[in-house]
Design an enzyme around this catalytic site. Structure first.
Site, PDB file in Angstrom:
ATOM      1  N   GLY A  89       0.969  -0.892 -31.188  1.00 17.64           N
ATOM      2  CA  GLY A  89       1.803  -0.479 -30.064  1.00 17.64           C
ATOM      3  C   GLY A  89       1.690  -1.347 -28.825  1.00 17.64           C
ATOM      4  O   GLY A  89       2.239  -0.996 -27.778  1.00 17.64           O
ATOM      5  N   GLN A  90       0.994  -2.480 -28.931  1.00 17.46           N
ATOM      6  CA  GLN A  90       0.912  -3.346 -27.740  1.00 17.46           C
ATOM      7  C   GLN A  90       2.260  -4.030 -27.524  1.00 17.46           C
ATOM      8  O   GLN A  90       2.805  -4.648 -28.441  1.00 17.46           O
ATOM      9  CB  GLN A  90      -0.197  -4.410 -27.900  1.00 17.46           C
ATOM     10  CG  GLN A  90      -0.431  -5.189 -26.602  1.00 17.46           C
ATOM     11  CD  GLN A  90      -1.620  -6.149 -26.682  1.00 17.46           C
ATOM     12  OE1 GLN A  90      -2.222  -6.340 -27.746  1.00 17.46           O
ATOM     13  NE2 GLN A  90      -1.941  -6.762 -25.550  1.00 17.46           N
ATOM     14  N   SER A  91       2.795  -3.874 -26.327  1.00 18.75           N
ATOM     15  CA  SER A  91       4.085  -4.499 -26.005  1.00 18.75           C
ATOM     16  C   SER A  91       3.960  -5.476 -24.852  1.00 18.75           C
ATOM     17  O   SER A  91       4.820  -6.331 -24.670  1.00 18.75           O
ATOM     18  CB  SER A  91       5.128  -3.421 -25.677  1.00 18.75           C
ATOM     19  OG  SER A  91       4.704  -2.639 -24.571  1.00 18.75           O
ATOM     20  N   HIS A  96      -4.619  -4.307 -20.835  1.00 14.66           N
ATOM     21  CA  HIS A  96      -4.487  -3.169 -19.917  1.00 14.66           C
ATOM     22  C   HIS A  96      -5.080  -1.930 -20.554  1.00 14.66           C
ATOM     23  O   HIS A  96      -4.879  -1.645 -21.725  1.00 14.66           O
ATOM     24  CB  HIS A  96      -3.024  -2.925 -19.539  1.00 14.66           C
ATOM     25  CG  HIS A  96      -2.099  -2.852 -20.708  1.00 14.66           C
ATOM     26  ND1 HIS A  96      -1.621  -3.973 -21.364  1.00 14.66           N
ATOM     27  CD2 HIS A  96      -1.561  -1.790 -21.355  1.00 14.66           C
ATOM     28  CE1 HIS A  96      -0.840  -3.607 -22.353  1.00 14.66           C
ATOM     29  NE2 HIS A  96      -0.781  -2.283 -22.384  1.00 14.66           N
ATOM     30  N   LEU A  97      -5.804  -1.199 -19.734  1.00 19.52           N
ATOM     31  CA  LEU A  97      -6.406   0.063 -20.163  1.00 19.52           C
ATOM     32  C   LEU A  97      -5.482   1.196 -19.731  1.00 19.52           C
ATOM     33  O   LEU A  97      -5.163   1.319 -18.542  1.00 19.52           O
ATOM     34  CB  LEU A  97      -7.787   0.210 -19.515  1.00 19.52           C
ATOM     35  CG  LEU A  97      -8.579   1.480 -19.832  1.00 19.52           C
ATOM     36  CD1 LEU A  97      -8.889   1.591 -21.321  1.00 19.52           C
ATOM     37  CD2 LEU A  97      -9.885   1.499 -19.026  1.00 19.52           C
TER      38      LEU A  97
HETATM   39  P1  5GP Z   1       1.379  -1.296 -24.363  1.00 22.72           P
HETATM   40  O1  5GP Z   1       2.546  -0.784 -25.164  1.00 22.72           O
HETATM   41  O2  5GP Z   1       1.387  -2.812 -24.342  1.00 22.72           O
HETATM   42  O3  5GP Z   1       0.042  -0.730 -24.744  1.00 22.72           O
HETATM   43  O4  5GP Z   1       1.588  -0.778 -22.890  1.00 22.72           O
HETATM   44  C1  5GP Z   1       2.492  -1.371 -22.013  1.00 22.72           C
HETATM   45  C2  5GP Z   1       2.823  -0.318 -20.998  1.00 22.72           C
HETATM   46  O5  5GP Z   1       3.382  -0.963 -19.891  1.00 22.72           O
HETATM   47  C3  5GP Z   1       3.848   0.700 -21.490  1.00 22.72           C
HETATM   48  O6  5GP Z   1       3.284   2.005 -21.398  1.00 22.72           O
HETATM   49  C4  5GP Z   1       5.040   0.505 -20.557  1.00 22.72           C
HETATM   50  O7  5GP Z   1       5.657   1.728 -20.202  1.00 22.72           O
HETATM   51  C5  5GP Z   1       4.416  -0.178 -19.360  1.00 22.72           C
HETATM   52  N1  5GP Z   1       5.272  -1.103 -18.645  1.00 22.72           N
HETATM   53  C6  5GP Z   1       6.067  -2.070 -19.193  1.00 22.72           C
HETATM   54  N2  5GP Z   1       6.684  -2.769 -18.219  1.00 22.72           N
HETATM   55  C7  5GP Z   1       6.255  -2.230 -17.039  1.00 22.72           C
HETATM   56  C8  5GP Z   1       6.542  -2.529 -15.675  1.00 22.72           C
HETATM   57  O8  5GP Z   1       7.317  -3.433 -15.335  1.00 22.72           O
HETATM   58  N3  5GP Z   1       5.944  -1.755 -14.735  1.00 22.72           N
HETATM   59  C9  5GP Z   1       5.079  -0.753 -15.087  1.00 22.72           C
HETATM   60  N4  5GP Z   1       4.536  -0.063 -14.083  1.00 22.72           N
HETATM   61  N5  5GP Z   1       4.784  -0.456 -16.353  1.00 22.72           N
HETATM   62  C10 5GP Z   1       5.368  -1.177 -17.320  1.00 22.72           C
END
Ligand code: 5GP
Ligand code: ZN
Length: 110
Positions: A89-91, A96-97
């Site tokens: 699920g990393q996007s 980031h924690l």
């Molecule tokens: P991942 O899916 O990589 O674990 O978490 C990425 C997180 O970053 C997601 O929960 C998504 O909602 C958040 N996110 C993505 N783009 C932005 C942004 O531009 N600003 C903020 N505050 N959160 C973001």
């Protein structure tokens, strides 16, 4: 520059809740719980493992900051997550924690 580096650089706005020399914390854009804060190293590292190898003190600070925010908000419990790799699920590939709290959480996670 990645999206989180842009938030660190204040090139794009972030709803910042904490800032120190090495760490920034801001509200997730798409919150999955009443508290959903992302706690990140200001320096770009792709994953938690890379951060652990390159800056272990900063990695530790992410956890300390998470607990501090949880205490300030009087959360009775919280969940911390590092998604690593697309299948997990990393996007955003800037470590980031996720700090999640304010509702019950199921186990095992989905
Ligand atoms: P991942 O899916 O990589 O674990 O978490 C990425 C997180 O970053 C997601 O929960 C998504 O909602 C958040 N996110 C993505 N783009 C932005 C942004 O531009 N600003 C903020 N505050 N959160 C973001
Ligand atoms: Zn970055």
């Amino acid at each position: 520059m990645c999206i989180f580096c842009k938030i660190v650089a204040k090139e794009i706005p972030g709803d910042i809740v904490f800032e120190s020399i090495d760490v920034l914390a801001f509200n997730d854009l798409t919150p999955q719980a009443p508290t959903h804060v992302l706690i990140i190293p200001k320096w770009h590292h792709e994953s938690a493992a890379e951060l652990a190898a390159m800056a272990p003190t900063t990695l530790a600070e992410l956890f300390t900051v998470a607990d501090q925010i949880a205490k300030e908000r009087e959360l009775d419990g919280y969940r911390l997550a590092f998604n690593t790799g697309e299948s997990a699920g990393q996007s955003v590939f800037h470590a980031h924690l996720h700090l999640l709290g304010g509702r019950p959480f199921a186990w095992p996670p989905g």
